[in-house]
Design an enzyme around this catalytic site. Structure first.
Site, PDB file in Angstrom:
ATOM      1  CE  LYS A  84      -4.121  -1.949   0.162  1.00  0.00           C
ATOM      2  NZ  LYS A  84      -5.092  -1.804  -0.953  1.00  0.00           N
ATOM      3  CD  GLU A 106     -10.279   3.484   0.867  1.00  0.00           C
ATOM      4  OE1 GLU A 106      -9.470   2.642   0.410  1.00  0.00           O
ATOM      5  OE2 GLU A 106     -10.267   4.681   0.534  1.00  0.00           O
ATOM      6  CB  SER A 371      -0.163  -8.125  -1.211  1.00  0.00           C
ATOM      7  OG  SER A 371      -1.045  -8.846  -0.362  1.00  0.00           O
TER       8      SER A 371
END
Length: 387
Positions: A84, A106, A371
């Site tokens: 991210k 969010e 990830s």
């Protein structure tokens, strides 16, 4: 002029008040992506702050279990613990160049929220993160991390109290404060240009992977898919290489037949969600189904990025789904046999490959996008897996 659609999917289905903001965002991004200073600043942050490039690790024990050479793209080793940060650093830099003074975001599993909080703290910008109340409880560690970095975390108690509802509230906040606020969407969803922009910021994953493989042919690339940013990040570099199979693994939850799943591409129908046309888990009246479920908060989402929807229709990517049980098997297997604790999201891809032996590369190696790391899932997993 660039199309705002990926095939028949995408678009800008938003209130009129946001159209100017989206136009400003698109124009700024088009300009800055070609700006050497902007690219240089982002590359410097990705290297010295986030920790890129991430390793491509040959998982020998997993390879033996699968029967083919398998590598893990270690996005879990990035600062804040997941892919991210690639996107949030890019968008916070973009917001600063646009003279936006406040950040709103969010989060589901919390990793996007943590990465946004970190990037906002670095740039000295106030940050508000919306998170479903259910997710705040199963990801309490990440809530604390966000608050520690100065972000305000606002629990959302409407709807299913998960990622879908957090996005709803973040968009409402953006509408109210559109003049001075930039909304950092965490995945390849939402109105254009977000799906393309987030994909571009995440495509560093695939570019590095190809470079690190060198002369080793890549026969299969696998990644989990919720909204789909880590998957698009690694797939993008390989889409035009027909010799490489692409596998996206959604969340089958308690099982597709139970209805309690988040397998949008497998069981969804075309609809509008969060400003874009894509596949959506909805009833015949167009209402979001209330029983969307995944053991992983990051995959517990009733929609998917429009580019994924287009790739499904074109059959360039094969989309499948792993159950909670299969994901927990992958979570435990990688922990016990490689000493790497994966996020429950990534565990879906690992678990699916471990339990479906027919999926394999015709030639060359397999790369799985790891990830994120599983630190955030320890408390949740400990209630399920008894040691």
């Amino acid at each position: 002029m660039r199309s705002k659609y990926f095939g028949r999917f995408g678009g800008q289905f938003v209130p009129e008040i946001l159209m100017n903001a989206l136009a400003e965002l698109e124009a700024s991004y088009r300009q800055l992506r070609r700006d050497r200073r902007f690219r240089g600043e982002l590359e410097d942050l990705l290297k010295h702050y986030a920790g890129r490039p991430t390793p491509l690790f040959h998982a020998k024990n997993l390879s033996r279990a699968l029967g083919y050479r398998t590598f893990l793209k270690r996005e879990d080793l990035l600062h804040t613990g997941a892919h991210k940060i690639n996107n949030t650093l890019g968008q916070v830099l973009l917001a600063r160049h646009m003279n936006k003074r406040r950040i709103v975001a969010e989060t589901g599993a919390g990793q996007h929220g943590v990465a946004t909080a970190a990037a906002a703290a670095l740039m000295g910008m106030p940050c508000v993160v919306y998170m479903g109340k259910v997710d705040t409880e199963r990801q309490a560690l990440n809530v604390y991390r966000m608050k520690l970095m100065g972000a305000e975390v606002r629990p959302v108690t409407s709807g299913s109290q998960t990622l879908k509802d957090a996005i709803n509230e973040a968009i409402r906040d953006w509408i109210k404060n559109v003049r001075d606020t930039h909304y950092i969407l965490g995945s390849v969803v939402g109105p254009y240009p977000y799906p393309e922009m987030v994909r571009d910021f995440q495509s560093v994953i695939g570019r590095e992977t190809r470079r690190q493989l060198g002369r080793t042919p890549c026969g299969l690339v696998a990644a989990c898919v919720g909204g789909g940013s880590n998957a698009m990040g690694i797939f993008h570099e390989f889409i035009k290489r027909p010799g490489t199979k692409l596998l996206g693994v959604e969340a089958a939850g308690h099982g597709i037949s139970t209805g309690k799943h988040a397998a949008t591409l497998l069981k969804g129908t075309v609809g509008i969600l969060h400003g874009a046309k894509s596949y959506v888990l909805q009833d015949r009246w167009g209402q979001i189904k209330p029983d969307v479920h995944s053991v992983s908060a990051g995959l517990d989402y009733p929609g998917v990025g429009p580019e994924h929807a287009s790739l499904k229709d074109s059959r360039r990517v094969r989309y499948v789904a792993a159950t909670d049980k299969e994901a927990l098997h992958g979570f435990r297997y990688l922990s016990e046999h490689e000493g790497i604790i994966p996020a429950l999201e990534s565990s879906h891809a690992i678990g699916y490959l471990l339990t479906h032996s027919r999926i394999r590369p015709k030639r060359g190696a397999c790369v799985i996008c790891l990830s994120g790391r599983g630190d955030k899932d320890m408390e949740h997993a400990s209630r399920i897996i008894r040691l």
